[in-house]
Design a protein around this motif. Sequence first.
Motif, PDB file in Angstrom:
ATOM      1  N   ILE A   6       0.839  -1.198   0.000  1.00  5.46           N
ATOM      2  CA  ILE A   6       0.000   0.000   0.000  1.00  5.46           C
ATOM      3  C   ILE A   6       0.874   1.247   0.000  1.00  5.46           C
ATOM      4  CG2 ILE A   6      -1.677   1.348   1.352  1.00  5.46           C
ATOM      5  CD1 ILE A   6      -2.842  -1.365   2.310  1.00  5.46           C
ATOM      6  N   ILE A   7       1.915   1.261   0.820  1.00  6.92           N
ATOM      7  CA  ILE A   7       2.831   2.405   0.882  1.00  6.92           C
ATOM      8  C   ILE A   7       3.494   2.624  -0.475  1.00  6.92           C
ATOM      9  CG2 ILE A   7       4.967   3.278   1.917  1.00  6.92           C
ATOM     10  CD1 ILE A   7       4.077   1.694   4.486  1.00  6.92           C
ATOM     11  N   GLU A   8       3.938   1.543  -1.110  1.00  3.84           N
ATOM     12  CA  GLU A   8       4.558   1.656  -2.432  1.00  3.84           C
ATOM     13  C   GLU A   8       3.578   2.236  -3.445  1.00  3.84           C
ATOM     14  OE1 GLU A   8       6.927  -1.030  -5.754  1.00  3.84           O
ATOM     15  OE2 GLU A   8       5.729  -2.048  -4.227  1.00  3.84           O
ATOM     16  N   LEU A   9       2.350   1.785  -3.407  1.00  5.14           N
ATOM     17  CA  LEU A   9       1.315   2.309  -4.307  1.00  5.14           C
ATOM     18  C   LEU A   9       1.122   3.805  -4.085  1.00  5.14           C
ATOM     19  CD1 LEU A   9      -1.056   1.862  -6.335  1.00  5.14           C
ATOM     20  CD2 LEU A   9      -2.486   1.462  -4.326  1.00  5.14           C
ATOM     21  N   TYR A  10       1.075   4.231  -2.830  1.00  5.27           N
ATOM     22  CA  TYR A  10       0.920   5.649  -2.524  1.00  5.27           C
ATOM     23  C   TYR A  10       2.094   6.461  -3.062  1.00  5.27           C
ATOM     24  CZ  TYR A  10      -2.981   4.676   0.662  1.00  5.27           C
ATOM     25  OH  TYR A  10      -4.176   4.302   1.214  1.00  5.27           O
ATOM     26  N   CYS A  11       3.299   5.956  -2.887  1.00  3.54           N
ATOM     27  CA  CYS A  11       4.478   6.669  -3.402  1.00  3.54           C
ATOM     28  C   CYS A  11       4.392   6.822  -4.918  1.00  3.54           C
ATOM     29  CB  CYS A  11       5.760   5.940  -3.008  1.00  3.54           C
ATOM     30  SG  CYS A  11       6.133   6.052  -1.240  1.00  3.54           S
ATOM     31  N   LYS A  12       4.039   5.761  -5.597  1.00  5.92           N
ATOM     32  CA  LYS A  12       3.904   5.821  -7.052  1.00  5.92           C
ATOM     33  C   LYS A  12       2.800   6.791  -7.459  1.00  5.92           C
ATOM     34  CE  LYS A  12       5.729   1.243  -8.080  1.00  5.92           C
ATOM     35  NZ  LYS A  12       5.431  -0.111  -8.562  1.00  5.92           N
ATOM     36  N   ARG A  13       1.718   6.814  -6.668  1.00  6.92           N
ATOM     37  CA  ARG A  13       0.586   7.686  -6.967  1.00  6.92           C
ATOM     38  C   ARG A  13       0.979   9.160  -6.843  1.00  6.92           C
ATOM     39  NH1 ARG A  13      -4.685   6.435  -3.640  1.00  6.92           N
ATOM     40  NH2 ARG A  13      -4.475   4.445  -4.698  1.00  6.92           N
ATOM     41  N   LEU A  14       1.970   9.456  -6.010  1.00  9.30           N
ATOM     42  CA  LEU A  14       2.376  10.839  -5.796  1.00  9.30           C
ATOM     43  C   LEU A  14       3.472  11.310  -6.750  1.00  9.30           C
ATOM     44  CD1 LEU A  14       2.400  11.036  -1.907  1.00  9.30           C
ATOM     45  CD2 LEU A  14       0.640  11.828  -3.480  1.00  9.30           C
ATOM     46  N   ILE A  31      -5.045  11.478  -4.257  1.00 13.99           N
ATOM     47  CA  ILE A  31      -3.773  12.087  -3.838  1.00 13.99           C
ATOM     48  C   ILE A  31      -3.800  12.368  -2.343  1.00 13.99           C
ATOM     49  CG2 ILE A  31      -2.291  14.122  -4.085  1.00 13.99           C
ATOM     50  CD1 ILE A  31      -2.261  12.160  -6.491  1.00 13.99           C
ATOM     51  N   ARG A  32      -4.885  12.903  -1.853  1.00  6.61           N
ATOM     52  CA  ARG A  32      -4.992  13.206  -0.424  1.00  6.61           C
ATOM     53  C   ARG A  32      -4.916  11.925   0.411  1.00  6.61           C
ATOM     54  NH1 ARG A  32      -6.567  18.161   0.921  1.00  6.61           N
ATOM     55  NH2 ARG A  32      -7.942  17.580   2.627  1.00  6.61           N
ATOM     56  N   GLU A  33      -5.511  10.844  -0.078  1.00  9.01           N
ATOM     57  CA  GLU A  33      -5.428   9.558   0.622  1.00  9.01           C
ATOM     58  C   GLU A  33      -3.987   9.049   0.628  1.00  9.01           C
ATOM     59  OE1 GLU A  33      -6.844   4.922   0.238  1.00  9.01           O
ATOM     60  OE2 GLU A  33      -7.941   6.435  -0.919  1.00  9.01           O
ATOM     61  N   ALA A  34      -3.297   9.193  -0.496  1.00  9.53           N
ATOM     62  CA  ALA A  34      -1.903   8.748  -0.575  1.00  9.53           C
ATOM     63  C   ALA A  34      -1.021   9.555   0.375  1.00  9.53           C
ATOM     64  CB  ALA A  34      -1.393   8.864  -2.011  1.00  9.53           C
ATOM     65  N   VAL A  35      -1.213  10.870   0.406  1.00 10.83           N
ATOM     66  CA  VAL A  35      -0.437  11.727   1.296  1.00 10.83           C
ATOM     67  C   VAL A  35      -0.700  11.340   2.754  1.00 10.83           C
ATOM     68  CG1 VAL A  35      -0.193  14.100   2.143  1.00 10.83           C
ATOM     69  CG2 VAL A  35      -0.265  13.656  -0.322  1.00 10.83           C
ATOM     70  N   ALA A  36      -1.974  11.178   3.109  1.00 11.51           N
ATOM     71  CA  ALA A  36      -2.325  10.803   4.477  1.00 11.51           C
ATOM     72  C   ALA A  36      -1.735   9.442   4.838  1.00 11.51           C
ATOM     73  CB  ALA A  36      -3.844  10.790   4.643  1.00 11.51           C
ATOM     74  N   GLY A  37      -1.769   8.507   3.898  1.00 11.44           N
ATOM     75  CA  GLY A  37      -1.220   7.179   4.144  1.00 11.44           C
ATOM     76  C   GLY A  37       0.278   7.213   4.403  1.00 11.44           C
ATOM     77  N   ILE A  38       0.980   8.008   3.629  1.00 12.63           N
ATOM     78  CA  ILE A  38       2.432   8.119   3.824  1.00 12.63           C
ATOM     79  C   ILE A  38       2.733   8.784   5.161  1.00 12.63           C
ATOM     80  CG2 ILE A  38       4.484   9.339   2.976  1.00 12.63           C
ATOM     81  CD1 ILE A  38       3.487   8.578   0.133  1.00 12.63           C
ATOM     82  N   MET A  39       1.970   9.812   5.498  1.00  9.84           N
ATOM     83  CA  MET A  39       2.180  10.474   6.790  1.00  9.84           C
ATOM     84  C   MET A  39       1.944   9.506   7.947  1.00  9.84           C
ATOM     85  SD  MET A  39       0.418  14.169   6.265  1.00  9.84           S
ATOM     86  CE  MET A  39       1.277  15.517   5.482  1.00  9.84           C
ATOM     87  N   PHE A  40       0.906   8.702   7.848  1.00 13.73           N
ATOM     88  CA  PHE A  40       0.619   7.732   8.900  1.00 13.73           C
ATOM     89  C   PHE A  40       1.708   6.655   8.960  1.00 13.73           C
ATOM     90  CE2 PHE A  40      -1.166   3.693  10.322  1.00 13.73           C
ATOM     91  CZ  PHE A  40      -1.579   4.048  11.587  1.00 13.73           C
ATOM     92  N   ALA A  41       2.088   6.147   7.811  1.00  9.19           N
ATOM     93  CA  ALA A  41       3.066   5.052   7.753  1.00  9.19           C
ATOM     94  C   ALA A  41       4.429   5.461   8.300  1.00  9.19           C
ATOM     95  CB  ALA A  41       3.206   4.563   6.309  1.00  9.19           C
ATOM     96  N   ALA A  42       4.776   6.739   8.170  1.00 10.64           N
ATOM     97  CA  ALA A  42       6.081   7.202   8.649  1.00 10.64           C
ATOM     98  C   ALA A  42       6.265   6.901  10.133  1.00 10.64           C
ATOM     99  CB  ALA A  42       6.228   8.699   8.386  1.00 10.64           C
ATOM    100  N   ARG A  43       5.198   6.959  10.879  1.00 11.60           N
ATOM    101  CA  ARG A  43       5.248   6.681  12.319  1.00 11.60           C
ATOM    102  C   ARG A  43       5.577   5.216  12.603  1.00 11.60           C
ATOM    103  NH1 ARG A  43      -0.163   6.748  15.956  1.00 11.60           N
ATOM    104  NH2 ARG A  43       0.715   5.819  17.806  1.00 11.60           N
ATOM    105  N   TRP A  44       5.112   4.325  11.762  1.00 14.61           N
ATOM    106  CA  TRP A  44       5.212   2.897  12.024  1.00 14.61           C
ATOM    107  C   TRP A  44       6.369   2.209  11.319  1.00 14.61           C
ATOM    108  CZ3 TRP A  44       2.154   0.979  15.742  1.00 14.61           C
ATOM    109  CH2 TRP A  44       1.060   1.749  16.115  1.00 14.61           C
ATOM    110  N   CYS A  45       6.966   2.880  10.357  1.00 11.80           N
ATOM    111  CA  CYS A  45       8.011   2.247   9.538  1.00 11.80           C
ATOM    112  C   CYS A  45       9.357   2.910   9.790  1.00 11.80           C
ATOM    113  CB  CYS A  45       7.638   2.314   8.061  1.00 11.80           C
ATOM    114  SG  CYS A  45       6.109   1.471   7.662  1.00 11.80           S
ATOM    115  N   GLY A  46       9.906   2.688  10.971  1.00 13.07           N
ATOM    116  CA  GLY A  46      11.183   3.281  11.335  1.00 13.07           C
ATOM    117  C   GLY A  46      12.331   2.838  10.461  1.00 13.07           C
TER     118      GLY A  46
END
Length: 116
Positions: A6-14, A31-46
């Motif tokens: 999902i994160i990879e898909l969001y990156c490609k979408r942006l 785009i807004r969903e992809a941005v929100a997803g990346i922002m959320f994932a940053a917390r969990w993917c150290g």
Amino acid sequence: MLALDIIELYCKRLIEPAAKLDKPKESSDDIREAVAGIMFAARWCGDLPELLVARDLLADKFGSDFTTNAKEGTGIVDPMLVWKLSGDKTNMELKKKMTKDIAIENNIWVQSSNKK
């Protein structure tokens, strides 16, 4: 693995509409969903520090309210991503919301129980 997909898909979408990110109010829901997803994932993917950099850059463009909601996994963050990344810490409310969303998409009436 699904969360990373999902994160990879969001990156490609942006990547393609990157120039449009300077005008977040004109961004599509995808785009807004992809941005929100990346922002959320940053917390969990150290182990992916690039997501932290991306989150900071996107936060400057999308503003503090959007960023706060995204970091918390609310708003337009994909509930599946929240569920997959937060693992056992996922609360029952998220599960109920996902069930309700799936039911609505399939025109199914679901009665939720208040019993524990």
